[in-house]
Design a protein around this motif. Sequence first.
Motif, PDB file in Angstrom:
ATOM      1  N   VAL A   2       0.727  -1.207  -0.015  1.00  0.00           N
ATOM      2  CA  VAL A   2      -0.048  -0.096   0.113  1.00  0.00           C
ATOM      3  C   VAL A   2       0.935   1.200  -0.005  1.00  0.00           C
ATOM      4  CG1 VAL A   2      -1.668   1.215   1.292  1.00  0.00           C
ATOM      5  CG2 VAL A   2      -2.093  -1.255   1.086  1.00  0.00           C
ATOM      6  N   GLN A   3       0.600   2.276  -0.808  1.00  0.00           N
ATOM      7  CA  GLN A   3       1.075   3.512  -0.833  1.00  0.00           C
ATOM      8  C   GLN A   3       0.331   4.354  -0.947  1.00  0.00           C
ATOM      9  OE1 GLN A   3       4.245   3.169  -3.871  1.00  0.00           O
ATOM     10  NE2 GLN A   3       5.857   2.464  -2.454  1.00  0.00           N
ATOM     11  N   LEU A   4       0.517   5.643  -0.477  1.00  0.00           N
ATOM     12  CA  LEU A   4      -0.285   6.859  -0.583  1.00  0.00           C
ATOM     13  C   LEU A   4       0.681   8.049  -0.821  1.00  0.00           C
ATOM     14  CD1 LEU A   4      -2.830   6.024   2.695  1.00  0.00           C
ATOM     15  CD2 LEU A   4      -3.200   5.660  -0.150  1.00  0.00           C
ATOM     16  N   PHE A  37      -6.176  13.984   7.102  1.00  0.00           N
ATOM     17  CA  PHE A  37      -5.906  14.590   8.411  1.00  0.00           C
ATOM     18  C   PHE A  37      -4.908  15.425   8.366  1.00  0.00           C
ATOM     19  CE2 PHE A  37      -7.831  11.482  11.482  1.00  0.00           C
ATOM     20  CZ  PHE A  37      -8.370  10.471  10.615  1.00  0.00           C
ATOM     21  N   ARG A  38      -4.624  16.519   9.465  1.00  0.00           N
ATOM     22  CA  ARG A  38      -3.518  17.394   9.245  1.00  0.00           C
ATOM     23  C   ARG A  38      -2.872  17.456  10.570  1.00  0.00           C
ATOM     24  NH1 ARG A  38      -7.371  22.948   8.494  1.00  0.00           N
ATOM     25  NH2 ARG A  38      -8.169  22.970  10.684  1.00  0.00           N
ATOM     26  N   GLN A  39      -1.745  18.151  10.636  1.00  0.00           N
ATOM     27  CA  GLN A  39      -1.128  18.361  11.872  1.00  0.00           C
ATOM     28  C   GLN A  39      -0.263  19.218  11.768  1.00  0.00           C
ATOM     29  OE1 GLN A  39       1.366  15.094  13.064  1.00  0.00           O
ATOM     30  NE2 GLN A  39       1.180  15.718  15.314  1.00  0.00           N
ATOM     31  N   ALA A  40      -0.675  20.520  12.694  1.00  0.00           N
ATOM     32  CA  ALA A  40       0.141  21.844  12.802  1.00  0.00           C
ATOM     33  C   ALA A  40       1.199  21.566  13.861  1.00  0.00           C
ATOM     34  CB  ALA A  40      -0.588  22.956  13.036  1.00  0.00           C
ATOM     35  N   PRO A  41       2.242  22.448  13.540  1.00  0.00           N
ATOM     36  CA  PRO A  41       3.636  22.445  14.597  1.00  0.00           C
ATOM     37  C   PRO A  41       3.042  22.593  15.931  1.00  0.00           C
ATOM     38  CG  PRO A  41       4.023  23.670  12.591  1.00  0.00           C
ATOM     39  CD  PRO A  41       2.557  23.308  12.526  1.00  0.00           C
ATOM     40  N   GLY A  42       3.428  21.371  16.815  1.00  0.00           N
ATOM     41  CA  GLY A  42       3.012  21.508  18.187  1.00  0.00           C
ATOM     42  C   GLY A  42       1.688  21.277  18.507  1.00  0.00           C
ATOM     43  N   LYS A  43       1.135  20.806  17.682  1.00  0.00           N
ATOM     44  CA  LYS A  43      -0.440  20.232  17.901  1.00  0.00           C
ATOM     45  C   LYS A  43      -0.585  18.842  17.468  1.00  0.00           C
ATOM     46  CE  LYS A  43      -2.783  24.656  17.171  1.00  0.00           C
ATOM     47  NZ  LYS A  43      -3.892  25.580  16.465  1.00  0.00           N
ATOM     48  N   GLU A  44      -1.691  18.221  17.979  1.00  0.00           N
ATOM     49  CA  GLU A  44      -1.908  16.861  17.413  1.00  0.00           C
ATOM     50  C   GLU A  44      -2.630  16.622  16.327  1.00  0.00           C
ATOM     51  OE1 GLU A  44      -2.706  15.023  22.158  1.00  0.00           O
ATOM     52  OE2 GLU A  44      -4.268  15.225  20.529  1.00  0.00           O
ATOM     53  N   CYS A  96      -3.024  11.894   3.728  1.00  0.00           N
ATOM     54  CA  CYS A  96      -4.272  11.152   3.308  1.00  0.00           C
ATOM     55  C   CYS A  96      -4.170   9.791   4.288  1.00  0.00           C
ATOM     56  CB  CYS A  96      -4.419  10.961   2.000  1.00  0.00           C
ATOM     57  SG  CYS A  96      -3.166  10.207   1.054  1.00  0.00           S
ATOM     58  N   ALA A  97      -5.297   8.965   4.450  1.00  0.00           N
ATOM     59  CA  ALA A  97      -5.143   7.946   4.946  1.00  0.00           C
ATOM     60  C   ALA A  97      -6.192   6.869   4.503  1.00  0.00           C
ATOM     61  CB  ALA A  97      -5.498   7.932   6.563  1.00  0.00           C
ATOM     62  N   PRO A 108      -9.097   8.427  14.213  1.00  0.00           N
ATOM     63  CA  PRO A 108      -7.773   7.790  13.434  1.00  0.00           C
ATOM     64  C   PRO A 108      -7.787   6.327  13.632  1.00  0.00           C
ATOM     65  CG  PRO A 108      -7.481   9.851  14.818  1.00  0.00           C
ATOM     66  CD  PRO A 108      -8.617   9.439  15.333  1.00  0.00           C
ATOM     67  N   ASN A 109      -8.224   5.817  14.376  1.00  0.00           N
ATOM     68  CA  ASN A 109      -8.123   4.194  14.746  1.00  0.00           C
ATOM     69  C   ASN A 109      -8.975   3.598  13.584  1.00  0.00           C
ATOM     70  OD1 ASN A 109      -6.586   4.235  17.047  1.00  0.00           O
ATOM     71  ND2 ASN A 109      -8.481   4.589  18.083  1.00  0.00           N
ATOM     72  N   LEU A 110      -9.695   4.168  12.775  1.00  0.00           N
ATOM     73  CA  LEU A 110     -10.666   3.720  11.729  1.00  0.00           C
ATOM     74  C   LEU A 110      -9.167   3.684  10.416  1.00  0.00           C
ATOM     75  CD1 LEU A 110     -13.725   5.591  11.988  1.00  0.00           C
ATOM     76  CD2 LEU A 110     -13.484   3.140  12.755  1.00  0.00           C
ATOM     77  N   TYR A 111      -8.521   4.095  10.454  1.00  0.00           N
ATOM     78  CA  TYR A 111      -7.685   4.065   9.520  1.00  0.00           C
ATOM     79  C   TYR A 111      -6.298   3.179   9.546  1.00  0.00           C
ATOM     80  CZ  TYR A 111     -10.582   8.103   8.204  1.00  0.00           C
ATOM     81  OH  TYR A 111     -11.560   8.653   7.838  1.00  0.00           O
ATOM     82  N   ASP A 112      -5.800   2.652   8.448  1.00  0.00           N
ATOM     83  CA  ASP A 112      -4.720   1.611   8.734  1.00  0.00           C
ATOM     84  C   ASP A 112      -3.159   2.154   8.035  1.00  0.00           C
ATOM     85  OD1 ASP A 112      -5.934  -1.149   6.656  1.00  0.00           O
ATOM     86  OD2 ASP A 112      -5.493   1.030   6.119  1.00  0.00           O
ATOM     87  N   TYR A 113      -3.360   2.843   6.753  1.00  0.00           N
ATOM     88  CA  TYR A 113      -2.111   3.195   6.134  1.00  0.00           C
ATOM     89  C   TYR A 113      -2.316   4.713   5.904  1.00  0.00           C
ATOM     90  CZ  TYR A 113      -1.050  -1.585   5.014  1.00  0.00           C
ATOM     91  OH  TYR A 113      -0.612  -2.920   5.347  1.00  0.00           O
ATOM     92  N   TRP A 114      -0.995   5.288   6.147  1.00  0.00           N
ATOM     93  CA  TRP A 114      -0.932   6.890   5.983  1.00  0.00           C
ATOM     94  C   TRP A 114       0.114   7.248   5.080  1.00  0.00           C
ATOM     95  CZ3 TRP A 114      -4.093   9.778   9.592  1.00  0.00           C
ATOM     96  CH2 TRP A 114      -4.957   8.942  10.449  1.00  0.00           C
TER      97      TRP A 114
END
Length: 124
Positions: A2-4, A37-44, A96-97, A108-114
């Motif tokens: 799997v590749q994204l 999904f997204r992640q900003a610096p210093g954030k979850e 993407c996931a 997020p637990n509903l996803y298996d590849y990122w």
Amino acid sequence: QVQLAESGGGLVQAGDSLRLSCAASGFTFSSYGMGWFRQAPGKEREFVAAINLSGGGTVYADSVKGRFTISRDNAKNTVALQMSSLKPEDTAVYSCARGRTGFVGSNPNLYDYWGRGTQGTVSS
């Protein structure tokens, strides 16, 4: 395997638009839900949007509802995120996931590849 692979990130000004794309390979794309999904610096990491296997069902985070649109092309094995009316607080690495099933949501637990992600930066 799997590749994204995400693409389309960049630097834009507040109010501008940006379109992200995720190319999938190594699995039967049309059998799985997909998410961004997204992640900003210093954030979850934060859920942005998800789409079911057919593209007939979508769900969005409240923070992006009405501004972002998720879509997919099962013939091209791609999922896109069209982002409009961008704000500086949208600045993040967007990933993407792949969902574990055809129907996914914000957990997020509903996803298996990122994917590795693509940087989107919005200046004020």
